[in-house]
Design an enzyme around this catalytic site. Structure first.
Site, PDB file in Angstrom:
ATOM      1  N   HIS A  34       0.837  -1.213   0.000  1.00  0.00           N
ATOM      2  CA  HIS A  34       0.000   0.000   0.000  1.00  0.00           C
ATOM      3  C   HIS A  34       0.866   1.255   0.000  1.00  0.00           C
ATOM      4  O   HIS A  34       0.503   2.278   0.571  1.00  0.00           O
ATOM      5  CB  HIS A  34      -0.999  -0.014   1.162  1.00  0.00           C
ATOM      6  CG  HIS A  34      -2.095  -1.035   0.947  1.00  0.00           C
ATOM      7  ND1 HIS A  34      -3.194  -0.781   0.170  1.00  0.00           N
ATOM      8  CD2 HIS A  34      -2.214  -2.314   1.378  1.00  0.00           C
ATOM      9  CE1 HIS A  34      -3.968  -1.866   0.148  1.00  0.00           C
ATOM     10  NE2 HIS A  34      -3.392  -2.818   0.858  1.00  0.00           N
ATOM     11  N   THR A  35       2.015   1.142  -0.624  1.00  0.00           N
ATOM     12  CA  THR A  35       2.896   2.297  -0.773  1.00  0.00           C
ATOM     13  C   THR A  35       2.906   2.800  -2.211  1.00  0.00           C
ATOM     14  O   THR A  35       3.289   3.937  -2.465  1.00  0.00           O
ATOM     15  CB  THR A  35       4.347   1.940  -0.385  1.00  0.00           C
ATOM     16  OG1 THR A  35       4.670   0.701  -1.031  1.00  0.00           O
ATOM     17  CG2 THR A  35       4.508   1.779   1.113  1.00  0.00           C
ATOM     18  N   SER A  67     -11.562 -19.021 -22.019  1.00  0.00           N
ATOM     19  CA  SER A  67     -10.697 -19.320 -20.879  1.00  0.00           C
ATOM     20  C   SER A  67     -10.992 -20.713 -20.338  1.00  0.00           C
ATOM     21  O   SER A  67     -12.138 -21.034 -20.012  1.00  0.00           O
ATOM     22  CB  SER A  67     -10.904 -18.290 -19.761  1.00  0.00           C
ATOM     23  OG  SER A  67     -10.287 -18.777 -18.584  1.00  0.00           O
ATOM     24  N   LEU A 127      -2.680 -12.638  -6.075  1.00  0.00           N
ATOM     25  CA  LEU A 127      -1.377 -12.779  -6.741  1.00  0.00           C
ATOM     26  C   LEU A 127      -1.427 -12.118  -8.124  1.00  0.00           C
ATOM     27  O   LEU A 127      -0.640 -12.420  -8.999  1.00  0.00           O
ATOM     28  CB  LEU A 127      -0.990 -14.259  -6.848  1.00  0.00           C
ATOM     29  CG  LEU A 127      -0.888 -14.999  -5.510  1.00  0.00           C
ATOM     30  CD1 LEU A 127      -0.595 -16.477  -5.722  1.00  0.00           C
ATOM     31  CD2 LEU A 127       0.191 -14.382  -4.615  1.00  0.00           C
ATOM     32  N   GLU A 162      -7.183  -1.204 -15.300  1.00  0.00           N
ATOM     33  CA  GLU A 162      -7.628  -1.426 -13.921  1.00  0.00           C
ATOM     34  C   GLU A 162      -8.387  -0.196 -13.405  1.00  0.00           C
ATOM     35  O   GLU A 162      -9.479  -0.302 -12.849  1.00  0.00           O
ATOM     36  CB  GLU A 162      -6.356  -1.642 -13.110  1.00  0.00           C
ATOM     37  CG  GLU A 162      -6.300  -2.660 -12.042  1.00  0.00           C
ATOM     38  CD  GLU A 162      -6.791  -4.055 -12.343  1.00  0.00           C
ATOM     39  OE1 GLU A 162      -7.918  -4.312 -11.921  1.00  0.00           O
ATOM     40  OE2 GLU A 162      -6.080  -4.889 -12.924  1.00  0.00           O
ATOM     41  N   ASP A 174       1.641  -4.016  -9.541  1.00  0.00           N
ATOM     42  CA  ASP A 174       1.381  -5.343 -10.101  1.00  0.00           C
ATOM     43  C   ASP A 174       1.792  -5.420 -11.567  1.00  0.00           C
ATOM     44  O   ASP A 174       2.466  -6.355 -12.000  1.00  0.00           O
ATOM     45  CB  ASP A 174      -0.098  -5.707  -9.967  1.00  0.00           C
ATOM     46  CG  ASP A 174      -0.562  -5.673  -8.519  1.00  0.00           C
ATOM     47  OD1 ASP A 174       0.299  -5.615  -7.626  1.00  0.00           O
ATOM     48  OD2 ASP A 174      -1.785  -5.694  -8.296  1.00  0.00           O
ATOM     49  N   TYR A 224     -10.318  -1.275  -0.680  1.00  0.00           N
ATOM     50  CA  TYR A 224      -9.099  -0.737  -1.300  1.00  0.00           C
ATOM     51  C   TYR A 224      -9.245   0.747  -1.650  1.00  0.00           C
ATOM     52  O   TYR A 224      -8.415   1.580  -1.272  1.00  0.00           O
ATOM     53  CB  TYR A 224      -8.767  -1.549  -2.556  1.00  0.00           C
ATOM     54  CG  TYR A 224      -7.455  -1.176  -3.195  1.00  0.00           C
ATOM     55  CD1 TYR A 224      -6.280  -1.828  -2.859  1.00  0.00           C
ATOM     56  CD2 TYR A 224      -7.383  -0.157  -4.132  1.00  0.00           C
ATOM     57  CE1 TYR A 224      -5.078  -1.492  -3.442  1.00  0.00           C
ATOM     58  CE2 TYR A 224      -6.184   0.195  -4.724  1.00  0.00           C
ATOM     59  CZ  TYR A 224      -5.036  -0.473  -4.379  1.00  0.00           C
ATOM     60  OH  TYR A 224      -3.850  -0.141  -4.958  1.00  0.00           O
TER      61      TYR A 224
HETATM   62  C1  GLA Z   1      -3.012  -4.323  -5.067  1.00  0.00           C
HETATM   63  C2  GLA Z   1      -2.844  -3.199  -6.074  1.00  0.00           C
HETATM   64  C3  GLA Z   1      -1.425  -2.644  -6.038  1.00  0.00           C
HETATM   65  C4  GLA Z   1      -0.980  -2.298  -4.609  1.00  0.00           C
HETATM   66  C5  GLA Z   1      -1.290  -3.441  -3.658  1.00  0.00           C
HETATM   67  C6  GLA Z   1      -1.031  -3.067  -2.218  1.00  0.00           C
HETATM   68  O1  GLA Z   1      -2.225  -5.411  -5.439  1.00  0.00           O
HETATM   69  O2  GLA Z   1      -3.149  -3.627  -7.359  1.00  0.00           O
HETATM   70  O3  GLA Z   1      -1.334  -1.517  -6.880  1.00  0.00           O
HETATM   71  O4  GLA Z   1      -1.578  -1.112  -4.187  1.00  0.00           O
HETATM   72  O5  GLA Z   1      -2.641  -3.875  -3.769  1.00  0.00           O
HETATM   73  O6  GLA Z   1       0.320  -2.856  -2.011  1.00  0.00           O
END
Ligand code: GLA
Length: 387
Positions: A34-35, A67, A127, A162, A174, A224
């Site tokens: 969460h940074t 899929s 993941l 996203e 990600d 989130y």
């Molecule tokens: C999810 C989001 C990322 C990040 C993480 C937390 O995976 O897609 O961008 O914010 O949460 O670190």
């Protein structure tokens, strides 16, 4: 499933042979949670679990996707001329969004294509199966239509999908990890400047174990976006006095001296996590580079505690797994990974303790939560690519 098996399914469904195959990994984050959307640092790596695709161009403008993970959805079909989000298109909205924004970025996609996808990342486990499909679509379009899209642009387009297409306000971690992954290396990324460096993950006689709570975490449904809003609120109150653009620019001391500017106590805790976690990430990398694995592991543990107590994104499932892991012999450190609210945690475990670790943590978790956790040994692999 092998690529050959996937190609056979392609023939069965589309009555023709696929001519190209692609792979995009999933990711774990070692520390720095969460940074990313706070302009701080993250330290993720790509894993060898991921998503595979086999594909072939069509003569017309139809895109037809299947899929293996969602056979009940059948072949999902749309035209290159109709690329709006459509709830009924389900998982195919990820590739659809990629196609749309790649075209909007000025790249020519002259025809449609057919594609069969299969992923071995547990879906909804945190993941990044969604970022994996995004980058997979990116390399697939590059490969099928002989385009060269700078990797950083594909990464940003994935994030755009996203944020704008799916509606999750996620950061860039990600897509970056999945786009840039390198075998046996973590990626230290400064999310404000996008400067990065690879750091070899040398854990001596330890393995990284992925622990899946089997509690599904769906970002769009989770808190989130709320956490992100709280961090923005903290930032704007700090900006009354400090000339900063992101929480990630603050040192711990600067934060401590100015935290009174944040009026709401909960919001203050969220910001504290963002600032401290960022510094912790930089420290963790230094310790890892210096071979101080014990200290690295302690920082990993502190990250979880901060996510549990200050950021409040863990929950009983993740806490039970991680707290059980901390008690086991031969464990350097353990923490949740990804967004939280369910999904996966990781633990760094001595090779010859892995078996007892899995059986002890598994038993404790099942007794407490009432269903099983899953365990996987993580291997750190390459980023998205044509095979
Ligand atoms: C999810 C989001 C990322 C990040 C993480 C937390 O995976 O897609 O961008 O914010 O949460 O670190």
């Amino acid at each position: 499933m092998t690529v050959t098996a996937l190609s056979n399914i392609f023939v069965e469904i589309f009555k023709t042979a696929a001519d190209k195959s692609f792979f995009a990994p999933g990711r774990i984050n070692l520390i720095g949670e969460h940074t990313d959307y706070n302009g701080g640092h993250v330290f993720p790596c790509a894993i060898t679990y991921g998503t595979y695709a086999v594909a072939k161009k069509r003569e017309d403008r139809l895109v037809r996707l299947y899929s293996v993970n969602f056979p009940e959805k059948g072949v999902i079909e749309f035209s290159l001329d109709q690329l709006d989000y459509n709830k009924e298109h389900n998982w195919a909205n990820y590739p659809k969004g990629m196609i749309r924004y790649i075209m909007e970025a000025g790249y020519q996609i002259p025809s449609g294509f057919e594609c069969v996808i299969e992923g071995n990342i547990p879906n909804g486990a945190g993941l990044s199966s969604s970022a994996s499909i995004e980058l997979l679509t990116g390399v697939l379009i590059e490969g099928l239509f002989a385009l060269e899209i700078p990797r950083i642009d594909l990464i940003k387009i994935g994030k755009q999908v996203e944020n704008q297409f799916i509606g999750v306000n996620s950061g860039i971690m990600d897509q970056f990890a999945i786009g840039m992954g390198k075998k046996d290396a973590g990626i230290l990324l400064d999310c404000q400047t996008l400067k990065y460096e690879y750091a070899p993950i040398q854990l001596e006689n330890h393995k990284i174990i992925i622990m899946n709570t089997n509690k599904r975490r769906e970002l769009a449904d989770s808190k989130y976006n709320e956490r992100r809003g709280e961090c923005e609120e903290a930032l704007s109150q700090l900006q009354q006095k400090l000339p900063i653009e992101a929480l990630g620019q603050l040192s711990e001391v600067e934060f401590d001296e100015n935290q009174h500017l944040i009026t709401n106590e909960t919001v203050r805790k969220r910001a504290k996590h963002a600032v401290y976690e960022n510094i912790r990430t930089l420290r963790a990398l230094e310790e890892l580079k210096a071979g101080n694995l014990e200290t690295f592991g302690q920082l990993v543990n502190q990250s979880h505690i901060s996510l549990r107590d200050d950021y409040e994104v863990t929950g009983i499932e993740l806490d039970s797994l991680v707290e059980a892991a901390w008690k086991q012999p031969g464990v350097l450190g353990a923490r949740m990974t990804g967004a939280g609210f369910g999904g996966c945690a990781i633990a760094i475990v001595e090779n010859d303790k892995v078996e007892s670790f899995i059986s002890n943590v598994g038993a404790e978790y099942a007794a407490k939560i009432g269903y099983e956790a899953d365990f996987y040994v993580a291997s750190i692999g390459e980023g998205a690519k044509e095979l």
